[in-house]
Design a protein around this motif. Structure first.
Motif, mmCIF file in Angstrom:
data_model
loop_
_atom_site.group_PDB
_atom_site.id
_atom_site.type_symbol
_atom_site.label_atom_id
_atom_site.label_comp_id
_atom_site.label_asym_id
_atom_site.label_seq_id
_atom_site.Cartn_x
_atom_site.Cartn_y
_atom_site.Cartn_z
ATOM 1 N N TRP A 53 43.326 33.492 -20.338
ATOM 2 C CA TRP A 53 44.669 34.063 -20.193
ATOM 3 C C TRP A 53 45.531 33.870 -21.443
ATOM 4 O O TRP A 53 46.686 34.256 -21.469
ATOM 5 N N SER A 54 44.958 33.227 -22.482
ATOM 6 C CA SER A 54 45.742 32.966 -23.692
ATOM 7 C C SER A 54 45.808 34.226 -24.548
ATOM 8 O O SER A 54 45.207 35.253 -24.230
ATOM 9 N N GLY B 86 44.889 33.941 -27.716
ATOM 10 C CA GLY B 86 44.074 33.533 -28.857
ATOM 11 C C GLY B 86 42.726 34.225 -28.915
ATOM 12 O O GLY B 86 42.467 35.224 -28.225
ATOM 13 N N PHE B 87 41.828 33.632 -29.702
ATOM 14 C CA PHE B 87 40.514 34.221 -29.984
ATOM 15 C C PHE B 87 39.661 34.356 -28.725
ATOM 16 O O PHE B 87 38.894 35.297 -28.582
ATOM 17 N N TYR B 88 39.756 33.377 -27.789
ATOM 18 C CA TYR B 88 38.893 33.358 -26.606
ATOM 19 C C TYR B 88 39.495 34.098 -25.412
ATOM 20 O O TYR B 88 38.953 34.040 -24.321
ATOM 21 N N SER B 89 40.610 34.772 -25.610
ATOM 22 C CA SER B 89 41.218 35.497 -24.482
ATOM 23 C C SER B 89 40.319 36.650 -24.049
ATOM 24 O O SER B 89 39.529 37.173 -24.836
ATOM 25 N N ASN B 90 40.433 37.019 -22.774
ATOM 26 C CA ASN B 90 39.605 38.108 -22.238
ATOM 27 C C ASN B 90 40.490 38.972 -21.338
ATOM 28 O O ASN B 90 40.620 38.731 -20.146
ATOM 29 N N LYS B 91 41.112 39.959 -21.949
ATOM 30 C CA LYS B 91 42.084 40.805 -21.226
ATOM 31 C C LYS B 91 41.440 41.592 -20.090
ATOM 32 O O LYS B 91 42.067 41.885 -19.085
ATOM 33 N N SER B 92 40.152 41.926 -20.251
ATOM 34 C CA SER B 92 39.495 42.783 -19.246
ATOM 35 C C SER B 92 39.344 42.089 -17.898
ATOM 36 O O SER B 92 39.299 42.742 -16.861
ATOM 37 N N ILE B 93 39.260 40.743 -17.893
ATOM 38 C CA ILE B 93 39.119 40.050 -16.610
ATOM 39 C C ILE B 93 40.358 39.228 -16.241
ATOM 40 O O ILE B 93 40.501 38.797 -15.102
ATOM 41 N N ALA B 94 41.268 39.029 -17.210
ATOM 42 C CA ALA B 94 42.453 38.192 -16.954
ATOM 43 C C ALA B 94 43.400 38.811 -15.925
ATOM 44 O O ALA B 94 44.177 38.090 -15.282
ATOM 45 N N LEU B 95 43.328 40.121 -15.755
ATOM 46 C CA LEU B 95 44.271 40.808 -14.851
ATOM 47 C C LEU B 95 43.909 40.659 -13.372
ATOM 48 O O LEU B 95 44.728 40.955 -12.503
ATOM 49 N N ILE B 96 42.692 40.224 -13.066
ATOM 50 C CA ILE B 96 42.246 40.128 -11.669
ATOM 51 C C ILE B 96 43.003 39.041 -10.920
ATOM 52 O O ILE B 96 43.317 39.175 -9.735
ATOM 53 N N MET B 97 43.310 37.950 -11.593
ATOM 54 C CA MET B 97 44.009 36.815 -10.970
ATOM 55 C C MET B 97 44.944 36.193 -12.010
ATOM 56 O O MET B 97 44.599 36.137 -13.187
ATOM 57 N N GLN C 54 46.935 33.207 -14.028
ATOM 58 C CA GLN C 54 46.522 31.863 -14.444
ATOM 59 C C GLN C 54 47.031 30.807 -13.470
ATOM 60 O O GLN C 54 46.308 29.865 -13.135
ATOM 61 N N SER C 55 48.251 30.965 -12.993
ATOM 62 C CA SER C 55 48.819 29.959 -12.075
ATOM 63 C C SER C 55 48.039 29.913 -10.764
ATOM 64 O O SER C 55 47.801 28.832 -10.211
ATOM 65 N N ARG C 56 47.598 31.084 -10.258
ATOM 66 C CA ARG C 56 46.807 31.113 -9.025
ATOM 67 C C ARG C 56 45.445 30.454 -9.247
ATOM 68 O O ARG C 56 44.970 29.682 -8.411
ATOM 69 N N PHE C 57 44.820 30.743 -10.402
ATOM 70 C CA PHE C 57 43.535 30.127 -10.729
ATOM 71 C C PHE C 57 43.667 28.608 -10.767
ATOM 72 O O PHE C 57 42.837 27.882 -10.231
ATOM 73 N N GLU C 58 44.735 28.118 -11.403
ATOM 74 C CA GLU C 58 44.936 26.674 -11.519
ATOM 75 C C GLU C 58 45.148 26.013 -10.159
ATOM 76 O O GLU C 58 44.723 24.874 -9.940
ATOM 77 N N LYS C 59 45.802 26.739 -9.246
ATOM 78 C CA LYS C 59 46.002 26.203 -7.889
ATOM 79 C C LYS C 59 44.660 26.053 -7.171
ATOM 80 O O LYS C 59 44.396 25.042 -6.527
#
Length: 414
Positions: free
Chosen positions: A79-80, A82-93, A95-100
């Protein structure tokens, strides 16, 4: 090979669910929600928490599995910006929900009064995974007992400072496997806690042959009477263990080390190097019943203990520079099967999930999931579906992530 024929249209998810079916995922959903409720009763309510669903649990696994293909220090890098971000899958959930979900994720929410086993939080999952391995695959006769390569990503380690490496805690468990040496399929996993209590704990048996003998017996408890040939490294190889296995219809071939192995009952004349100079390919043999102790010379003395091969049967070791070196068949077989496992480690160890939680049961869980995906890919390569799509291991992992996240794109990644 595989025990069931998968359809031509079988997806990566279909192969993965041979080992991690929906009922196992539904149990994770139930246990995670139970743990969240228990946690909030003890530490106060969490208004941001909503019970997790099966769809969300699959997406949660998908995000974690994505770190096995695109290695990054933290799964939150997705969800960052930076270099390791992945926009194609970040939209599904979010970051705050994932962390919960990560905060409350559990496989066993409550400890029963009878539980003394340190892995009680993950044991039901390991048992289910073992049933999946047993029912989906029939291994070849030759198998290997060893510790798979599951260390940190070497590229990431190279970029770490010494201080960061020192801060990283050592694993509190050792993970051993029984692996089919023809296909690389891992037939059985055995996890041993280093802080186990009692006389069978790793601390009590540290650097002692009893530990490795106990590990070998646990890994082979379902193998008796099947005429398997088990290859072992120096830490496991011992005369007493091999004789015990022979009574159960399990045959062995192991490399022997005077420093690491239990040499009880073996003749000293074979354990000491002869004073006369040896030429490459020379060997000596001592026998006791079906058991043979072979001392073979090739730029050094190598000792093998076996009851699976006749010592008089000849084989060869082929070297690029020196050509063929004569040896007993047991030596050739050992070298061939161990070299296959080295190739397996080289190919598949880089696809272990790179998320490193602090809790031991979670570390074991993500290692077990990584092994299940590697096994799923091996079954996929042996199926007719492979001839239709021909995914590489990385593409198979990407397909699995997309299917877990519910993305509609079904074209292979390049």
């Amino acid at each position: 090979g595989p025990t069931r024929k998968m359809p031509l249209t079988a997806s990566a998810m279909d192969f993965f669910q041979l080992f991690v079916p929906d009922n196992v995922l539904k149990n994770m959903v139930v246990q995670t929600n139970m743990y969240a409720k228990k946690y909030q009763e003890r530490f106060g309510s969490d208004d941001a928490w909503i019970d997790v669903t099966l769809t969300e649990m699959k997406a949660f696994l998908g995000y974690m599995i994505s770190t096995s293909i695109h290695h990054c220090e933290s799964v939150l890098s997705i969800w960052s910006s930076g270099f390791y971000s992945n926009k194609s899958i970040a939209l599904i959930m979010t970051q705050s929900r994932f962390e919960k979900i990560l905060k409350y994720f559990h496989i066993v929410a409550f400890r029963s009064s009878q539980t003394t086993h340190g892995l009680y939080k993950i044991q039901p999952f390991l048992d289910s995974l073992q049933n999946g391995f047993d029912s989906a695959f029939r291994p070849s006769q030759a198998q290997v007992l060893h510790e798979p390569l599951i260390d940190e990503d070497p590229v990431f380690i190279a970029t770490c400072t010494e201080r960061e490496l020192r801060k990283r805690k050592k694993r509190k468990f050792s993970l051993w496997v029984r692996q089919c040496s023809s296909t690389g399929f891992i037939c059985q996993i055995y996890v041993h806690l280093k802080e186990g209590s009692g006389t069978d704990g790793l601390d009590a048996l540290k650097n002692k042959p009893q530990l490795h003998s106990m590990v070998a017996k646990n890994l082979c408890q379902n193998a008796s009477g099947k005429n398997y040939i088990i290859f072992t490294g120096p830490s496991i190889t011992s005369l007493n263990l091999f004789e015990e296995f022979e009574k159960q219809g399990i045959y062995c071939c192991g490399l022997l080390s005077t420093r690491k192995s239990d040499c009880t009952g073996l003749p000293l004349s074979m354990l000491n190097n002869p004073e006369t100079p040896q030429s490459r390919g020379q060997y000596r043999i001592r026998m006791k019943g079906n058991m043979s102790l072979i001392c073979w010379y090739n730029k050094g003395h190598f000792r093998f203990l076996t009851n699976a091969y006749s010592p008089v049967q000849q084989g060869v070791i082929i070297k690029r520079k020196s050509g063929e070196i004569p040896c007993p068949l047991a030596v050739e077989a050992f070298a061939a099967h161990l070299s296959y496992i080295c190739k397996y480690d080289d190919k598949y160890s880089k696809y272990f999930i790179s998320h490193k939680p602090n809790k031991t049961w979670q570390q074991v869980f993500w290692f077990a999931i990584s092994i299940a995906i590697n096994n799923a890919y091996i079954l996929y390569k042996m199926s007719e579906a492979y001839h239709v799509t021909r995914y590489s291991r990385a593409q198979f992992g990407e397909r699995l992530v997309k299917e877990l996240l519910g993305l509609e794109d079904t074209s292979p990644s390049h």
